[in-house]
Design a protein around this motif. Structure first.
Motif, PDB file in Angstrom:
ATOM      1  N   THR A 192       0.824  -1.205   0.000  1.00 56.71           N
ATOM      2  CA  THR A 192       0.000   0.000   0.000  1.00 56.71           C
ATOM      3  C   THR A 192       0.862   1.260   0.000  1.00 56.71           C
ATOM      4  O   THR A 192       0.401   2.318  -0.394  1.00 56.71           O
ATOM      5  N   ASN A 376      -4.016   3.653 -14.341  1.00 56.65           N
ATOM      6  CA  ASN A 376      -4.810   3.989 -13.172  1.00 56.65           C
ATOM      7  C   ASN A 376      -3.979   3.560 -11.981  1.00 56.65           C
ATOM      8  O   ASN A 376      -4.004   2.409 -11.570  1.00 56.65           O
ATOM      9  N   SER A 378      -3.884   3.949  -8.724  1.00 56.22           N
ATOM     10  CA  SER A 378      -4.396   3.327  -7.506  1.00 56.22           C
ATOM     11  C   SER A 378      -4.998   1.956  -7.822  1.00 56.22           C
ATOM     12  O   SER A 378      -4.909   1.031  -7.019  1.00 56.22           O
ATOM     13  N   ARG A 381      -2.008  -0.370  -8.198  1.00 56.83           N
ATOM     14  CA  ARG A 381      -1.425  -0.637  -6.888  1.00 56.83           C
ATOM     15  C   ARG A 381      -2.274  -1.671  -6.149  1.00 56.83           C
ATOM     16  O   ARG A 381      -1.767  -2.594  -5.533  1.00 56.83           O
ATOM     17  N   GLN A 382      -3.595  -1.491  -6.251  1.00 53.26           N
ATOM     18  CA  GLN A 382      -4.506  -2.393  -5.555  1.00 53.26           C
ATOM     19  C   GLN A 382      -4.280  -3.849  -5.981  1.00 53.26           C
ATOM     20  O   GLN A 382      -4.351  -4.753  -5.161  1.00 53.26           O
ATOM     21  N   VAL A 385      -1.408  -5.123  -4.051  1.00 50.14           N
ATOM     22  CA  VAL A 385      -1.816  -5.354  -2.663  1.00 50.14           C
ATOM     23  C   VAL A 385      -2.528  -6.704  -2.560  1.00 50.14           C
ATOM     24  O   VAL A 385      -2.231  -7.527  -1.692  1.00 50.14           O
ATOM     25  N   GLU A 386      -3.440  -6.935  -3.503  1.00 48.59           N
ATOM     26  CA  GLU A 386      -4.236  -8.163  -3.440  1.00 48.59           C
ATOM     27  C   GLU A 386      -3.398  -9.389  -3.800  1.00 48.59           C
ATOM     28  O   GLU A 386      -3.658 -10.480  -3.292  1.00 48.59           O
ATOM     29  N   GLU A 389      -1.946 -10.285  -0.594  1.00 52.96           N
ATOM     30  CA  GLU A 389      -2.981 -10.744   0.351  1.00 52.96           C
ATOM     31  C   GLU A 389      -3.459 -12.160   0.039  1.00 52.96           C
ATOM     32  O   GLU A 389      -3.739 -12.938   0.951  1.00 52.96           O
ATOM     33  N   LEU A 393      -3.215 -14.304   3.171  1.00 55.17           N
ATOM     34  CA  LEU A 393      -4.459 -14.571   3.893  1.00 55.17           C
ATOM     35  C   LEU A 393      -5.179 -15.814   3.394  1.00 55.17           C
ATOM     36  O   LEU A 393      -5.966 -16.408   4.107  1.00 55.17           O
TER      37      LEU A 393
ATOM     38  N   ARG B 127      -9.638   1.992  14.757  1.00 53.62           N
ATOM     39  CA  ARG B 127      -8.622   1.393  13.903  1.00 53.62           C
ATOM     40  C   ARG B 127      -7.347   1.113  14.694  1.00 53.62           C
ATOM     41  O   ARG B 127      -6.715   0.075  14.538  1.00 53.62           O
ATOM     42  N   GLN B 154      -6.690  -7.297   9.510  1.00 48.45           N
ATOM     43  CA  GLN B 154      -5.880  -8.011   8.516  1.00 48.45           C
ATOM     44  C   GLN B 154      -6.410  -9.418   8.313  1.00 48.45           C
ATOM     45  O   GLN B 154      -5.651 -10.376   8.340  1.00 48.45           O
ATOM     46  N   SER B 155      -7.701  -9.577   8.177  1.00 49.23           N
ATOM     47  CA  SER B 155      -8.258 -10.905   8.016  1.00 49.23           C
ATOM     48  C   SER B 155      -9.497 -10.795   7.153  1.00 49.23           C
ATOM     49  O   SER B 155     -10.269  -9.847   7.278  1.00 49.23           O
ATOM     50  N   THR B 156      -9.696 -11.765   6.271  1.00 49.54           N
ATOM     51  CA  THR B 156     -10.853 -11.673   5.385  1.00 49.54           C
ATOM     52  C   THR B 156     -12.152 -12.011   6.122  1.00 49.54           C
ATOM     53  O   THR B 156     -13.223 -11.646   5.673  1.00 49.54           O
ATOM     54  N   ASN B 241      -5.632   2.713   3.743  1.00 53.71           N
ATOM     55  CA  ASN B 241      -4.482   2.301   2.947  1.00 53.71           C
ATOM     56  C   ASN B 241      -4.865   1.296   1.878  1.00 53.71           C
ATOM     57  O   ASN B 241      -4.186   1.149   0.877  1.00 53.71           O
ATOM     58  N   ASN B 242      -5.928   0.587   2.148  1.00 52.51           N
ATOM     59  CA  ASN B 242      -6.334  -0.498   1.277  1.00 52.51           C
ATOM     60  C   ASN B 242      -7.850  -0.485   1.313  1.00 52.51           C
ATOM     61  O   ASN B 242      -8.467  -1.365   1.896  1.00 52.51           O
ATOM     62  N   PRO B 243      -8.472   0.542   0.730  1.00 50.27           N
ATOM     63  CA  PRO B 243      -9.891   0.801   0.967  1.00 50.27           C
ATOM     64  C   PRO B 243     -10.777  -0.411   0.674  1.00 50.27           C
ATOM     65  O   PRO B 243     -10.720  -0.972  -0.411  1.00 50.27           O
ATOM     66  N   PRO B 246      -9.097  -6.222   3.640  1.00 49.17           N
ATOM     67  CA  PRO B 246      -8.275  -6.959   2.677  1.00 49.17           C
ATOM     68  C   PRO B 246      -9.106  -7.786   1.695  1.00 49.17           C
ATOM     69  O   PRO B 246     -10.114  -8.355   2.086  1.00 49.17           O
ATOM     70  N   LEU B 247      -8.646  -7.819   0.456  1.00 47.53           N
ATOM     71  CA  LEU B 247      -9.296  -8.569  -0.620  1.00 47.53           C
ATOM     72  C   LEU B 247     -10.784  -8.258  -0.720  1.00 47.53           C
ATOM     73  O   LEU B 247     -11.607  -9.150  -0.855  1.00 47.53           O
ATOM     74  N   ASN B 248     -11.126  -6.986  -0.599  1.00 49.21           N
ATOM     75  CA  ASN B 248     -12.512  -6.508  -0.721  1.00 49.21           C
ATOM     76  C   ASN B 248     -13.442  -7.068   0.347  1.00 49.21           C
ATOM     77  O   ASN B 248     -14.659  -7.046   0.188  1.00 49.21           O
ATOM     78  N   ASP B 259     -14.502   4.742  -5.267  1.00 47.00           N
ATOM     79  CA  ASP B 259     -13.229   4.320  -5.822  1.00 47.00           C
ATOM     80  C   ASP B 259     -13.260   4.352  -7.352  1.00 47.00           C
ATOM     81  O   ASP B 259     -12.331   4.837  -7.996  1.00 47.00           O
ATOM     82  N   ASN B 263     -10.960   7.509  -8.093  1.00 41.74           N
ATOM     83  CA  ASN B 263      -9.611   6.998  -8.297  1.00 41.74           C
ATOM     84  C   ASN B 263      -9.458   6.459  -9.708  1.00 41.74           C
ATOM     85  O   ASN B 263      -8.422   6.620 -10.329  1.00 41.74           O
TER      86      ASN B 263
END
Lengths: 419, 296
Positions: A192, A376, A378, A381-382, A385-386, A389, A393, B127, B154-156, B241-243, B246-248, B259, B263
């Motif tokens: 991020t 794009n 952001s 970048r996303q 990040v994923e 993850e 995760l 937070r 930090q967990s889905t 930071n990661n709107p 995590p992983l939506n 977004d 963005n």
């Protein structure tokens, strides 16, 4: 009472004619940028110098919060209300050109060949044939910040020069509590922040790959080099003895600022906020090289351009202003005030600047920096990040996660360039 | 002209003259942008260039976007968890607070305070509560007892409930106040009659209090449902930071719209999402208003 009112009206009339008269003899141009304290301050200095040298030109600066910037520019210029000279992120250039918001710089004042020779090479992304569309005053690059107190405490003499040394140093700096929870990271991690740039333009290239081909229109990191680079990166926090943790102290820069991180990769724009931190003794060095001694960096920049609104004498004034804000003098002022790096080697590579304890590593990094052409930023970048993850995760295989990211980024680029 | 009108017609002219201000206001501020958003949803627009016709392209893209379905599900999880939990909690609090005389006003203020607090400030404090060792309050407490840390954000699986908790807490005060007003509005004679008949508290609750509270309950359900369907500030501020990450896992529809629009600068696609949200809100509100009507 009546006489007083009469006098007031008369005074008003004369003063407004005086205003009109002075406006007629001087050209007024408008400059827009987004609000950031140091940038505004630096621009005020530049404008004052420029106006002193060109008494017939007045420059008015308007600034907005970053969040509204693009919307306001887009609404204002077609309405004939906006700036004559505008600042924009290099990644937005295509959109601005296509929307006819900016016009090319005149090739007699800004000959392409001369700019190619005078500016750092990544600025050539702003060129189209014989003309440049826009030029930066300053550029940014990445470097490795390190906490000198923690280095001393761990008995490490100096910052790491190679990627292997980076991991060793980070391991020596990591602290855990009795339960094994990390309480101090050797190096911060998090896509991020700036790590996605480091991974794309730094690690992938250093592991022998090329992140994109075809002028950044085709994703190319789904390769052995990409897998190796991703493996190196995820080992920092997923390895047997992790030296980092994603989300440690919420944000990487916060962890470093609080003295809980030994090392931290960030951009030159971070210098300002670290300078004022009490109790933090930090140094900065170039990004570590690979085993063969190869280094690679990422650079980004904001550029200035003349809008389509500027015509006639305003256009001439705008060209003069552009000439000044891309001059060596302006770049030095920008470096001193904002801490952003000069866009020309003639300013950056002076002995004083290139060997500067703080700016030096960033400026030397420019020589081997690449600039990603984002569609794009952001969104792209996303995807990074994923990518991490999914591995962390969901326990996905790194190669599979990398392939998903590459495919998604390609789809994003295809859609952008299809228009 | 005006002179020739009948009295009835003159009344109408005057009525419209006074109505003109709100009508124009609504037309310009509400209906025009709504219509415009629906129009943009059939176009491609990046805010800078010309708008080009896209037909149903944006809706087709939405239908085939796995992120949209994830976000769609999240939005309803917020609704289906948030509304009942806050309803039950606020009723229990109001029910007992209503019977309490000692420090009644003070407690009521305490419950109401979070509602008055800025959602942004609250989200940031929570937070930080949720962070790992060494700065997170909850995990520091766990660690001091030797219990393994819990990954909250930090967990889905944990992130969505973790984000929802402060949002429920923040809305509680308002719902408690509404419930207490509803409880006070129930005539005391019913309770006296029940007392004379020697009825137990549970029967009083289920046969008198709850049925008579029905309009209040429907109001709170409608109100909080719309709130949870539009949840944004808590999620955005807790995951800046990661709107929605995590992983939506925490991303609600409004955040996806934001977004996409500001963005990604894909206004057409964002407008299509907005139209979907508008439709959902309309349907949910209509169903709930129907329920409200059947109580009268």
């Amino acid at each position: 009472m009546k006489a007083y009112l009469k006098g007031l009206v008369l005074a008003g009339l004369t003063s407004s004619t005086a205003l009109l008269a002075s406006a007629a003899s001087a050209v007024e141009i408008e400059y827009w940028q987004y609000f950031f304290d140091a940038r505004v301050e630096a621009m005020e200095t530049l404008i004052a110098n420029f106006e002193a040298a060109n008494p017939d030109i007045t420059v008015t600066m308007t600034h907005f919060p970053y969040a509204d910037y693009r919307t306001k520019v887009a609404a204002a210029i077609p309405a004939g209300e906006g700036p004559d000279v505008v600042q924009l992120f290099y990644g937005w250039l295509n959109d601005y050109v296509e929307a006819e918001l900016i016009q090319p710089l005149p090739s007699d004042t800004f000959p392409a060949a001369q700019i190619d020779a005078e500016f750092f090479p990544m600025v050539q992304a702003m060129k189209d044939g014989e003309n440049y569309w826009a030029l930066p005053t300053a550029v940014r690059s990445l470097a490795l910040f390190y906490n000198e107190r923690l280095f001393e405490e761990a008995g490490i003499d100096g910052p790491p020069a190679t990627l292997d040394e980076l991991m060793e140093t980070a391991a020596a700096l990591t602290k855990t509590d009795a339960a094994g929870n990390i309480t101090q990271v050797g190096i911060t991690a998090g896509m991020t922040a700036q790590d996605h740039h480091w991974w794309r333009e730094g690690l992938v290239r250093q592991f022998g790959g090329e992140p994109y081909v075809d002028d950044y229109k085709t994703v190319n990191y789904n390769s052995d080099a990409g897998i190796a680079a991703l493996g190196f990166y995820t080992d920092m926090f997923l390895g047997d003895s992790p030296v980092s943790a994603i989300g440690f102290m919420d944000e990487p820069q916060a962890a470093f600022k609080a003295g809980r991180a030994g090392m931290h990769i960030d951009g030159s724009f971070r210098i300002g906020s670290l300078n004022g931190t009490r109790g933090l003794k930090w140094g900065v060095t170039e990004l570590p090289a690979n085993a063969d001694g190869n280094r690679s960096n990422y650079s980004s920049y904001w550029v200035n351009a003349i809008t389509t609104k500027a015509e006639g004498e305003k256009y001439d004034a705008a060209v003069k202003f552009m000439e000044y804000i891309t001059s060596d003098e302006a770049m030095q002022i920008w470096l001193d005030t904002v801490g952003e790096l000069p866009a020309k080697p003639s300013v950056g590579m002076t002995d004083a600047n290139a060997n500067d304890e703080i700016f030096g590593p960033f400026i030397r990094g420019l020589a081997y920096a690449n600039t990603t052409k984002f569609a794009n930023e952001s969104g792209q970048r996303q995807l990074m990040v994923e990518m991490v993850e999914r591995i962390q995760l969901e326990g996905m295989d790194p190669a599979e996660s990398l392939a998903i990211a590459a495919e998604a980024e390609q789809a994003l680029l295809d859609e952008y360039y299809a228009e | 002209m005006y002179r020739n009108l009948t009295i009835r017609q003159k009344q109408i002219v005057w009525a419209w003259a006074f109505l003109a201000v709100p009508v124009i206001f609504y037309a310009v501020i509400r209906f025009y942008p709504t219509g415009n958003a629906i129009l943009i949803s059939f176009q491609n627009w990046n805010l800078l260039g010309d708008r080009t016709w896209a037909g149903l392209e944006n809706y087709a893209k939405l239908w085939n976007d796995p992120v949209f379905w994830r976000v769609f599900k999240n939005t309803f999880v917020y609704l289906l968890l948030g509304t009942p939990i806050s309803l039950v909690l606020s009723f229990i609090i109001a029910y007992h607070l209503d019977k309490l005389r000692f420090m009644h006003g003070f407690l009521r203020v305490l419950y109401f305070l979070p509602f008055m607090t800025s959602a942004v400030a609250m989200a940031w404090v929570w937070r930080w509560f949720y962070q790992d060792v060494p700065i997170g309050l909850f995990n520091n407490i766990l660690a001091s007892f030797g219990i393994p840390q819990i990954k909250f954000l930090q967990s889905t699986t944990n992130a969505l409930p973790a984000v929802l908790a402060p949002a429920v807490w923040a809305g509680l005060g308002f719902q408690v106040i509404i419930f207490m007003a509803g409880l006070r509005a129930i005539p005391a004679s019913y309770y006296e009659a029940a007392k004379i008949d020697g009825v137990g508290w549970f029967t009083v609750l289920t046969q008198i209090t709850l049925p008579l509270l029905r309009p209040t309950i429907v109001f709170i359900v409608v109100f909080s449902s719309i709130g949870f369907l539009r949840i944004f500030d808590h999620v955005f501020n807790m995951t800046t930071n990661n709107p929605g990450g995590p992983l939506n896992a925490t991303k609600p529809l409004v955040l996806m719209i934001y977004d996409t629009a500001f963005n990604g600068f894909d206004m057409g696609y964002a407008a299509a999402q907005t139209v979907v949200l508008f439709t959902i809100l309309l349907i949910v509100s209509l169903i709930q208003l129907r329920l409200l009507r059947s109580t009268e």
